[in-house]
Design an enzyme around this catalytic site. Structure first.
Site, mmCIF file in Angstrom:
data_model
loop_
_atom_site.group_PDB
_atom_site.id
_atom_site.type_symbol
_atom_site.label_atom_id
_atom_site.label_comp_id
_atom_site.label_asym_id
_atom_site.label_seq_id
_atom_site.Cartn_x
_atom_site.Cartn_y
_atom_site.Cartn_z
ATOM 1 C CE LYS A 110 -5.536 34.856 20.952
ATOM 2 N NZ LYS A 110 -6.479 35.009 22.093
HETATM 3 C C1 LIG Z 1 -7.282 36.085 22.291
HETATM 4 C C2 LIG Z 1 -8.565 35.956 23.012
HETATM 5 C C3 LIG Z 1 -9.546 36.962 22.941
HETATM 6 C C4 LIG Z 1 -9.327 38.262 22.193
HETATM 7 O O1 LIG Z 1 -9.362 38.100 20.798
HETATM 8 P P1 LIG Z 1 -8.801 39.256 19.832
HETATM 9 O O2 LIG Z 1 -8.797 38.651 18.470
HETATM 10 O O3 LIG Z 1 -7.420 39.571 20.321
HETATM 11 O O4 LIG Z 1 -9.721 40.421 19.935
HETATM 12 C C5 LIG Z 1 -10.753 36.737 23.598
HETATM 13 N N1 LIG Z 1 -10.971 35.605 24.312
HETATM 14 C C6 LIG Z 1 -10.046 34.628 24.408
HETATM 15 C C7 LIG Z 1 -10.345 33.425 25.235
HETATM 16 C C8 LIG Z 1 -8.812 34.760 23.759
HETATM 17 O O5 LIG Z 1 -7.901 33.782 23.854
#
Ligand SMILES: *Cc1c(COP(=O)(O)O)cnc(C)c1O
Length: 453
Positions: A110
């Site tokens: 993120k």
């Molecule tokens: C947010 C997150 C996801 C999911 O990603 P999306 O874009 O919501 O599909 C997967 N793995 C981790 C570690 C995350 O923080």
């Protein structure tokens, strides 16, 4: 380049306004009016990551000057371990690779979106002279990535609600130990659903929202999605020529933001053979891609908590493209989904997508298997990608978090506990947070006395 609402009932906006708006007034999500070709960005001599990202954003953002985009992007990736190669591609077998997306400040993918969003907010504050107050709820990774995107930025304050005792110790420390005066972590005595409900109530209080200049940083943010498309191109550029004809990306998926970004890259010309949506036991999307029915169920907490979702917010963007840009139809289907109805997507064709599902037992098993077969230790989210990797095609597994963020699960699975020195250092810092009752009025009051106006 203009951005349109998926529900077809809002004024088209240019990049900066669409970014600032978040949700469109008709309740839809902004999508680019067209998807330009990225042929000129696909090459064998890999561009440095920030250069690639800047070139990609210039296709969409015609509000900021070219120099400004260069600045924003370079600043955003300067916080990564190795900015020039922010997303290293690690071979773990002949045709199997891991794209490590966890070398940013909070060790989860993120950061790719939220470091940039933080800098874009800062630029917005500079241009408009108006301060912003970011409000969000988190079950872990989003909150800390948003906090690290905005920590110490003048004119911005960040309020993140989370359920006391229900997020991991490391995640809590990442949010509460920044030492930044503009960060306000709020531990509530309730669940993640309570936190989300309160945030929704406060955004729904339009008078308060306007007065407080509230902004959101949720997963539907346009800049986040576009920032994520870049590492698919970067990964492709790093492959050997012989591996480029049959590339499959396998993506740990919750809200469908990450894998949607890959799909957008493919629509812009990235030669992708397949996109595998890897879910945990909250398998809404696994079921959708197998039978074309969107049918939410109650969330069951899992070992991959950042994928514990009931609705996949970014699915609306895919639906819009699937319905060939018909805002009215998209709107109708989203209304049914919102009312909790089970929806059959008309003429559903998964196209490039396929899906795989892993329950908690499978996550533990896959961590062991990844270590034994490939000598690689994935975090519990990434572990959902290791079900059945085809050795005949080129696979790129997206690793969304550093395994040291989830030491308990890894320890239970393989009797060793991965560490990262920066996460160890967190243990020595002083946490700063408030504990509040999970009631909207109490949180509103706290915000009233702490927002920046
Ligand atoms: C947010 C997150 C996801 C999911 O990603 P999306 O874009 O919501 O599909 C997967 N793995 C981790 C570690 C995350 O923080």
């Amino acid at each position: 380049m203009r951005f349109l609402s998926t529900r077809g009932n809002s004024e088209p906006l240019e990049f900066a306004d669409a970014f600032a708006a978040g949700l469109a007034p008709d309740g839809g999500l902004y999508v680019p009016e067209s998807l330009p070709s990225i042929d000129s960005l696909i090459s064998d001599n890999t561009l440095e990551y920030p250069e690639l990202a800047a070139a990609f954003f210039k296709l969409f953002d015609h509000d900021h000057s070219s120099e400004k985009i260069d600045d924003l992007v370079h600043q955003s990736y300067s916080t990564f371990e190795n900015p020039a190669n922010a997303a290293p591609l690690i071979p773990i077998a002949d045709k199997t690779h891991v794209l490590e997306l966890f070398h940013g400040p909070t060790f989860a993918f993120k950061d790719f979106g939220l470091q940039l969003v933080g800098n874009m907010f800062e630029d917005q504050i500079d241009r408009t002279g108006k301060s912003i107050n970011v409000l969000g709820a988190t079950s872990g990774d989003t909150g800390s990535a948003a906090i690290h995107g905005l920590a110490n930025k003048e004119g911005a304050r960040v309020f993140i609600l989370y359920p006391e005792g229900k997020i991991s110790n490391i995640q809590e420390r990442q949010m509460t130990c920044t030492g930044a005066d503009n960060i306000f972590p709020i531990a509530i005595d309730g669940s993640f659903d309570d936190a989300q409900r309160i945030v929704k109530d406060l955004f729904g209080d339009l008078d308060f929202k306007r007065r407080a200049g509230l902004s959101a940083v949720n997963s539907i943010n346009l800049a986040r999605i576009l920032a994520q498309s870049v590492y698919y191109i970067h990964a492709f550029n790093q492959l050997k020529p012989s591996q480029k004809s049959d590339v499959r990306f396998i993506v740990p998926t919750g809200n469908f933001g990450n894998v949607l970004a890959g799909w957008i890259a493919s629509r812009m010309g990235l030669p992708v053979k397949g996109l595998t949506v890897a879910t945990n036991q909250n398998d809404l999307l696994f079921r959708l891609f197998n039978d074309g029915t969107y049918k939410p169920r109650q969330v069951e907490p899992s070992l991959a908590p950042s994928m514990d979702i009931q609705i996949a917010s970014n699915f609306e963007r895919f639906l819009y493209y699937h319905l060939k840009g018909d805002g009215e139809k998209t709107s109708l289907i989203m209304k049914k989904i919102k009312e909790g109805e089970e929806v059959d997507v008309p003429n559903f064709d998964p196209g490039l997508f396929s899906a795989t599902r892993t329950d908690d037992e499978g996550i533990m098993k896959n961590i062991r298997k990844a270590k034994e077969e490939y000598g690689y230790i994935p975090d519990p989210h990434t572990a959902c990608c290791f079900n059945h990797i085809e050795s005949e095609e080129t696979s790129v597994i997206l690793a969304t978090a550093h395994p040291a963020k989830f030491p308990e699960t890894i320890e239970q699975s393989i009797k060793e506990s991965p560490k990262h020195e920066n996460l160890e250092k967190l243990k020595e810092l002083e946490p700063k947070k408030v504990n509040l009752t999970a009631e909207t009025d109490i949180i509103r009051q706290y915000l009233e006395s702490n927002i920046l106006i």
